[in-house]
Design an enzyme around this catalytic site. Structure first.
Site, PDB file in Angstrom:
ATOM      1  N   ARG A  20       0.830  -1.215   0.000  1.00 34.52           N
ATOM      2  CA  ARG A  20       0.000   0.000   0.000  1.00 34.52           C
ATOM      3  C   ARG A  20       0.857   1.255   0.000  1.00 34.52           C
ATOM      4  NH1 ARG A  20      -4.228  -0.115   4.737  1.00 34.52           N
ATOM      5  NH2 ARG A  20      -2.324  -0.637   5.787  1.00 34.52           N
ATOM      6  N   ASN A  38      -6.069  -2.405   1.697  1.00 36.29           N
ATOM      7  CA  ASN A  38      -6.044  -3.864   1.800  1.00 36.29           C
ATOM      8  C   ASN A  38      -7.472  -4.369   1.896  1.00 36.29           C
ATOM      9  OD1 ASN A  38      -3.243  -4.090   1.863  1.00 36.29           O
ATOM     10  ND2 ASN A  38      -3.135  -4.075   4.081  1.00 36.29           N
TER      11      ASN A  38
END
Length: 99
Positions: A20, A38
């Site tokens: 991320r 996520n």
């Protein structure tokens, strides 16, 4: 200038390896808007908005990911401008909580 918005799903070993944060830094460097998060199933979901070539370049980068990741598949589909509304206020690109 034309603009495209894509929703992207990345599957593989992409959680717990800084994926991320890597997506955020790459997207910001490319001047893209959007978000990344996520998912509970172990995948990473992202929305990228910007110039078509920059968005295509970002999707290509996602196919490789950071060195510690293993990307098995990347799928994308056209998204609406409503998807961008999930960003945090005042941010061009946001890292969102797990969904």
């Amino acid at each position: 200038m034309s603009r495209v918005i894509l929703q992207v799903m990345i599957r593989g070993r992409v959680q717990g390896v800084g994926y991320r944060a890597w997506v955020e830094s790459q997207a910001t460097a490319c001047g893209l808007e959007g978000w990344v998060r996520n998912r509970r199933d172990g995948s990473v979901e992202a929305v990228f908005a910007g110039a078509p070539t920059h968005v295509a370049d970002m999707v290509a980068l996602c196919r490789h990911g950071p060195p510690s990741s293993r990307v098995d598949s990347v799928t994308s589909e056209t998204a609406s401008v409503d998807e961008l509304n999930l960003r945090r206020a005042g941010e061009a690109f946001s890292v969102l909580p797990t969904l």
